[in-house]
Write an enzyme that holds these catalytic residues in place. Structure first.
Site, short mmCIF file in Angstrom:
data_model
loop_
_atom_site.label_atom_id
_atom_site.label_comp_id
_atom_site.label_asym_id
_atom_site.label_seq_id
_atom_site.Cartn_x
_atom_site.Cartn_y
_atom_site.Cartn_z
N ASP A 114 -7.97 -2.62 13.88
CA ASP A 114 -9.33 -2.87 13.40
C ASP A 114 -9.40 -4.11 12.50
O ASP A 114 -10.42 -4.36 11.87
CB ASP A 114 -9.88 -1.63 12.66
N ASP A 166 0.81 -1.22 0.00
CA ASP A 166 0.00 0.00 0.00
C ASP A 166 0.84 1.27 0.00
O ASP A 166 2.06 1.24 0.19
CB ASP A 166 -0.97 0.00 1.21
N HIS A 188 -7.45 -4.62 9.81
CA HIS A 188 -7.08 -4.42 8.40
C HIS A 188 -5.79 -5.15 8.05
O HIS A 188 -4.91 -5.32 8.89
CB HIS A 188 -7.02 -2.93 8.01
N GLU A 191 -9.77 -2.00 4.89
CA GLU A 191 -10.42 -1.64 6.15
C GLU A 191 -11.74 -2.42 6.33
O GLU A 191 -12.29 -2.93 5.35
CB GLU A 191 -10.73 -0.13 6.14
C1 F6R Z 1 1.42 -1.47 6.09
C2 F6R Z 1 0.16 -2.15 6.18
C3 F6R Z 1 -0.68 -2.14 7.42
C4 F6R Z 1 0.11 -2.45 8.69
C5 F6R Z 1 -0.80 -2.40 9.91
C6 F6R Z 1 -0.04 -2.68 11.19
O1 F6R Z 1 1.98 -1.64 4.81
O2 F6R Z 1 -0.24 -2.72 5.21
O3 F6R Z 1 -1.71 -3.09 7.27
O4 F6R Z 1 0.69 -3.72 8.57
O5 F6R Z 1 -1.39 -1.14 9.98
O6 F6R Z 1 0.86 -1.64 11.41
P1 F6R Z 1 1.94 -1.69 12.57
O7 F6R Z 1 2.90 -2.76 12.19
O8 F6R Z 1 2.57 -0.33 12.55
O9 F6R Z 1 1.19 -2.01 13.83
#
Ligand code: F6R
Length: 236
Positions: A136, A67, A138, A143
């Site tokens: 959440d 992303d 994702h 989302e």
């Molecule tokens: C990032 C991504 C997100 C993160 C998720 C967890 O490329 O795709 O899904 O993996 O937000 O983020 P952290 O590791 O910062 O808790």
């Protein structure tokens, strides 16, 4: 599904890096799906170490990231392209032209998304997809919703995601509200999935995602349908 619980973040990072290293050793021209965020930072540090020691070679690796924020280009230090260059690509012998991150500044985001899916298809799909998980549920920036979206698409970030990611920005208002994300088709099409999560605050969502009902309201729950998922979790 393999669910591995370890004592701490260092152990998590070593196990996750070892799984990725094994993939690179067994298939030197692997297509790696990569993630950003705080979870994979330790994994990338270990991979850099293994590359410097001569244990793994990135020269034939192609990467596709999950992303990117809409409106941030690669020179912005909060963009995911910048993150990847800074945390991994600049420190290993990967060919930068074989690293792919969706372009958050594309003039035509719809075309950018369609091209990203075409690229993944042309590459023959992802061999190993590394994932984190949002509070959440994702994965990528898929989302909670009332349906799973297959294609790479533009999303409006959930307020809880903006809140969680504000820690990387000067203020909450600086967090972009939109992102481009690989869809569930790309993720579920990966031959192997490796999801890493650390911290007590991730425990509840992991339980929901892997032991609760499969629902787009908990996007990661779709992984229960994937044939080869490894989750590595450390509470600390
Ligand atoms: C990032 C991504 C997100 C993160 C998720 C967890 O490329 O795709 O899904 O993996 O937000 O983020 P952290 O590791 O910062 O808790």
């Amino acid at each position: 599904m393999k669910f591995i619980t370890v004592e701490n973040y260092d152990k998590l990072s070593r196990i996750s890096a070892n799984i990725i290293a094994a993939q690179i050793i067994s298939k030197p021209n692997s297509i790696l799906g990569l993630a950003t965020g705080s979870s994979p930072v330790g994994t990338y540090k270990k991979l850099i170490e293994y590359n410097k020691n001569g244990d793994i070679d990135f020269s034939n690796i192609t990467s596709v990231n999950l992303d990117e924020y809409v409106g941030l280009d690669g020179t912005n230090d909060q963009s995911y392209r910048y993150f990847m260059n800074d945390n991994l690509f600049s420190h290993v012998n990967i060919d930068i032209s074989k690293t792919n991150v969706p372009n958050g500044c594309a003039e035509n985001p719809e075309k950018e998304c369609a091209n990203y899916d075409k690229l993944i298809e042309e590459l023959g799909g992802i061999d190993l997809q590394l994932l984190g998980i949002g509070l959440d549920g994702h994965i990528g920036f898929n989302e909670p919703d009332n349906c799973f979206t297959k294609e790479t698409h533009m999303v409006t970030l959930d307020p809880s995601t903006i809140e969680a990611n504000a820690r990387f920005f000067a203020s909450k208002d600086d967090v972009p509200t939109k992102a481009l994300t690989m869809g569930m088709g790309g993720i579920m099409g990966a031959k192997k999935v490796l999801l890493i999560a650390n911290g007590k605050n991730k425990k509840e969502i992991l339980e929901k995602a892997f032991y609760g009902p499969i629902t787009p309201e908990v996007p990661a729950s779709i992984l229960q349908l994937h044939p080869d998922v490894t989750v590595v979790y450390s509470e600390n």
